[in-house]
Design a protein around this motif. Sequence first.
Motif, PDB file in Angstrom:
ATOM      1  N   GLN A  82      40.430  38.722  25.501  1.00  0.00           N
ATOM      2  CA  GLN A  82      40.465  40.073  24.945  1.00  0.00           C
ATOM      3  C   GLN A  82      40.977  41.071  25.979  1.00  0.00           C
ATOM      4  OE1 GLN A  82      37.176  41.353  22.294  1.00  0.00           O
ATOM      5  NE2 GLN A  82      36.271  39.376  22.732  1.00  0.00           N
ATOM      6  N   LEU A  83      40.591  40.849  27.245  1.00  0.00           N
ATOM      7  CA  LEU A  83      41.059  41.752  28.292  1.00  0.00           C
ATOM      8  C   LEU A  83      42.544  41.540  28.577  1.00  0.00           C
ATOM      9  CD1 LEU A  83      38.061  41.452  30.743  1.00  0.00           C
ATOM     10  CD2 LEU A  83      38.783  43.541  29.599  1.00  0.00           C
ATOM     11  N   MET A 125      38.199  47.094  29.686  1.00  0.00           N
ATOM     12  CA  MET A 125      39.305  46.912  28.748  1.00  0.00           C
ATOM     13  C   MET A 125      40.061  48.218  28.562  1.00  0.00           C
ATOM     14  SD  MET A 125      39.086  45.442  24.896  1.00  0.00           S
ATOM     15  CE  MET A 125      37.951  44.186  25.242  1.00  0.00           C
ATOM     16  N   VAL A 149      45.524  43.388  26.866  1.00  0.00           N
ATOM     17  CA  VAL A 149      45.943  44.758  27.172  1.00  0.00           C
ATOM     18  C   VAL A 149      47.158  44.794  28.106  1.00  0.00           C
ATOM     19  CG1 VAL A 149      45.210  46.981  28.113  1.00  0.00           C
ATOM     20  CG2 VAL A 149      43.651  45.653  26.684  1.00  0.00           C
ATOM     21  N   LEU A 155      33.409  44.194  20.326  1.00  0.00           N
ATOM     22  CA  LEU A 155      34.110  43.079  20.962  1.00  0.00           C
ATOM     23  C   LEU A 155      34.197  41.933  19.968  1.00  0.00           C
ATOM     24  CD1 LEU A 155      32.419  43.170  24.487  1.00  0.00           C
ATOM     25  CD2 LEU A 155      34.715  43.932  23.893  1.00  0.00           C
ATOM     26  N   ALA A 171      42.865  41.203  34.646  1.00  0.00           N
ATOM     27  CA  ALA A 171      41.634  41.285  33.862  1.00  0.00           C
ATOM     28  C   ALA A 171      40.428  41.018  34.751  1.00  0.00           C
ATOM     29  CB  ALA A 171      41.687  40.281  32.710  1.00  0.00           C
ATOM     30  N   LYS A 193      43.882  49.029  20.772  1.00  0.00           N
ATOM     31  CA  LYS A 193      44.451  48.489  22.005  1.00  0.00           C
ATOM     32  C   LYS A 193      45.972  48.616  21.960  1.00  0.00           C
ATOM     33  CE  LYS A 193      41.683  44.525  23.262  1.00  0.00           C
ATOM     34  NZ  LYS A 193      41.667  43.061  23.138  1.00  0.00           N
TER      35      LYS A 193
END
Lengths: 341, 593, 266
Positions: free
Chosen positions: B112-113, B167, B116, B103, B132, A247
């Motif tokens: 988690q999203l 993602m 980014v 994940l 997100a 990421k």
Amino acid sequence: MPAGSLLALLARRVASLGLTLLAASFLVFMLTQFSPANVARETLGAYALPEQVRALTRSLRLDDPILLRYARWGGVLLGLKADPLQDPRLGLHFTDPRGARYFGNFGYSTLFRAPVADVLWSRLANTALLGALALAVIVPLSLALGILAGLRPGGLLDRLISVSAIAMTSVPEFALGVILVAIFSVALRWLPGTSPLTTGAGWPLASQLVLPVAVLAIYDSGYVARMVRVAMIEVLGQPYIRTATLKGLSRRQVILRHALRNAMIMPFTVLMLQINWLIGGVVVTELVFAYPGFGRMLLQASLFGDVALIEAATLIALSIAILTQLLSDIGYWLLDPKARG
Amino acid sequence: MTALLAIRDLRVEYASARRPVLALPGFSLDLAPGESFGLVGESGCGKSTLLLAILRHLGPGGRITGGAIVFEGQDLLTADAAALRRVRGGRIALVPQEPASALNPSMTIGRQLMEVPMQHQRVGRAEARERAEQALADVRLPDPRGAMARFAHQLSGGQQQRVAIAMALLARPALLLLDEPTSGLDVTVAAAVLDLLTALSETYRTAMIAISHDLAVVARLCARIGVMQAGEMVEEALAATLFAAPRHVYTQALLAAMPRLGGAAPRTEAPPGETLLDVAGLSKSYTVGGGRVRALEDFALRARRGAMVAIVGESGCGKSSFARVLAGLQAADTGAMRFAGRDLAGRTLAARSPREVAAIQMVFQNPETTLNPAHTVGQPILRALRKLAAPAPLPLAARLAALLEMVRLPAAIGRALPRQLSGGQKQRIAIARACAGAPDLLIADEAVSALDASVQATVVDLLRHIQRARGTTILFISHDLALVQAIADEVVVMYGGRVMQSGPAARLLAPPQHPYTAALLAAVPPPPGAPRAAIRLRGEPSDPRHPPAGCRFAPRCPRHLGKLCDDTPPPVQVTADGGRIACHIPLPELALG
Amino acid sequence: MRVGRSGVAFVGLALILLWVVLALAAPWLPLPSPTAQDYAAFAHPGPSAQHWLGVDPLGRDTLARLVWGARVVLLLAPLSVLAAYAVGCTLGLLAGYYGGWTDALISRASDVILSFPVVVLYVILIANIGPSAFNIVIAVVLAAAPGVGRIVRGLARRLAAQDFIAAARLRRESGLYIMVVEILPNCRGPLLTDVCIRLGYTTIMIGTLGFLGLGLPPPSPDWGGMVQQAGPMLTVYPAMALIPAGAIISLVLGFNLLADGLSEAP
């Protein structure tokens, strides 16, 4: 419905742990009181005549089946029944200022010639202090060592920490105690060799705690650090760590945000189980340092055959062990979303 | 037009105990902005290595020892850590294989999203949250807001894959890398994910490299296809060209191994033997996580001696439960299962006679667990000969060699350990083991689905050979309708523990069809250029603990009629050519397609 | 051999072998009897030409007691671990393969034992049944078998769900055959490491019991007992306690290093 499922989990665990406690305490009761003659003899002391033993066996109804006697003992403990030993007609002169019937009545200690309740709780407090201090060292030390070693498996730091951790878990508590005393009190004279928790010998109380805590902490830290290392290595090899790296997160972010929490799940359970180990460890440590605690008391009671005190002490040790199991279940539930369903 | 990505003579090695293993000897590729490139090859051919090399993240032991990767004018092989971090997730994003483990299990989907955009666009939390949520809506995840607060394990496989795609797309990368984007997904779910990826790449004009072992998958996604074998790209062409005129033998083999609808292989035209197996009204349920799962309900099936009968359905449809009940590993709750005239339904192995046990044998799905790693591969065959086979004058060793020869393996392999064998070889051993007692019925429970395409074809071939040569009835269980309709005589289509449709294999391809059969057929990727079927199923199979009261398929049915379907179990309608369809829609209407 | 590749395991093995050789050779070594008291040595209990490692508070030769004590530990620890494994594997296989009520019964009973702090269990057990070699074995079996059983149960459960077990059932193998021939050999890897760790831990336990006065009855040479008896002399002659303590540490370290090497090996 997370709250509901936690309650359900707790109810299930409390029920099962309660059963375990019951079974375990019965086991101890069987072991210590299996032979009725023994109980009477230990109660009366070594110089009792056979007639006296027989008389006490009769009046305490020690010939009854063991289950019945266990139920009676439980009744006394819960304060439902009067302690038969305090009956003045027996002529044992056992008296308890709290009376013969109260909750938490473990009976009368033949070793200390006092009600168990008088002997037990102050020593338990001393031991709790020792255990709490040890845990306060073990948790940060083992986490730091384990994480550092796990970050770069096979690296120099890892090899160093791993071998030290193995060495730490290879030294029995009594041997470590002897070594530390030889170094710090005999050779260097920095610390006292015994810890009676009195200031008569001129050592401040805090200084008396250093060596016992060190003995308890070193063995366990080595063990837990190895667990943390393994967990850390395993987590760092998981695909989601790769996801985090790809990421664009920095290594630091990956470890702090994604690795640490997952790596803590397994060692957390292990850490909670350490309390069970610590209880065992204090028996030895307290003996080495003549520390007036619960562990040494248990040992003395076992060697003397003080059944009431053994029974009380094991029941308490078991309760602590079982309570920590419950705590570890709750912690696991909080740490691992999968446990929440 | 300048290339977005130019890979020149990329050389990747993995350190190993003896000498380094060359994973990619010299790979070159040019990709224009917005272009899609598919790479197909079997496991271990180096295609995953290529994706990870582009992101400079090969993992322990991996090293790039030569070549160049130029992306947007920057050589990634000389880029420093900060530059790499900007590229990773920002300009090039990876949709990983198996999203379940890709994940983070202890972090909410939302967090988690949000990482980014917070990392790459330097936006605040509120803005990141909004983006997100929008991304989850873009990948058509039901209830995006709710999903933000959930954890990976609370989502189904298809939903996890959608989250992974969201993602990857959040930072609007110029290049998307797809690593086996449909592996582990059910066919209807996989088809929907492929649709989504196609639509998204058209919307965002993102360039794409997709790798898969499945030629059909990359053909569906990419205009240009490369075929990879042992680290080398042996052929590269436009998808349509590749399908029409494959040049390399390996490509030809891949294409030949690809089952196609309607392209039924010459069937045996099995003489209508007597009925060997007659199952009716069979039910089986389990207790799972505090609920009852009805794995099989009112299941029915007939198999004639010497025929190949297939059961098709997605994971959890009950096909494996039936296999285990039939083999006697588990007992059915109710119903009848007459095998050679005797009812076996309530009887597990312990209650069956030795002959009955030997008569029904099974080949399992996973080649990795089908053999005991502690024993030589010949051992279970020898044990099976001793325990199941009728006494014969030949010594055991000779009979073992004969069985190995039947599955086209050398006799010497009997002394090898399972880890020395390939997946295909292990499945052959499993077939030899199952055939040792000369069974009347052989169950192949997804026996080829874990194998690479070319190996798959040879093992299927072997099963058909056994069917013909020994007259063994074969119950072929699979999720792959295209494969099944090409080889089976009779097909049973299952959904949610119930039979949706059954009948002769050829009967499946044309209306009247059950809406689920139609959807399964539509999910089979057509060759490039061919018209694409429009039927797609909504959502995913419902929680088996709470099945709908009426038709099991009702919640996802594209031809759903309303309350009738929801509340009333459908009637079984019999077609003129012997098919059976469980549906409320009358046959003439179903025939309209 | 796997051990050969790991330096750590090699050091561990060397430490263990050192004690094994000394223990085996004890009757032929030029050492005084481990129970003979040398009253002359009281004046200087430290190392001397006659007593290389000195004598204990009763004037007995420390080296002789160490070597003869090694025989005790190296017999008792493996024997009791072996017995614990026999019981633990049986229970674990039964619980893991059959599941259901068998599993529930065995697992609950194990939970009861495992809820005891180990040292407490040993202390009340030995204090009640009396200190002897046989009773130490009994105590180790009781304390360790549930732990072994739990590991084996977990392994057996995972293996029992694999297809090769179903395949074995499909050729009418008995439960006993499946447990012993199909499941048990696959438990070898994880159990090998566990055996070494348990040997080390049992050595600690035997030493601890000796130190608590619950070890072998005197005058048997017992490492833990030697540390205990030298305890009061710690301020004057620390070596008297440190030498047997070092002996225990070296042997435990040997087992633990070997375990580590075995678990790291592929």
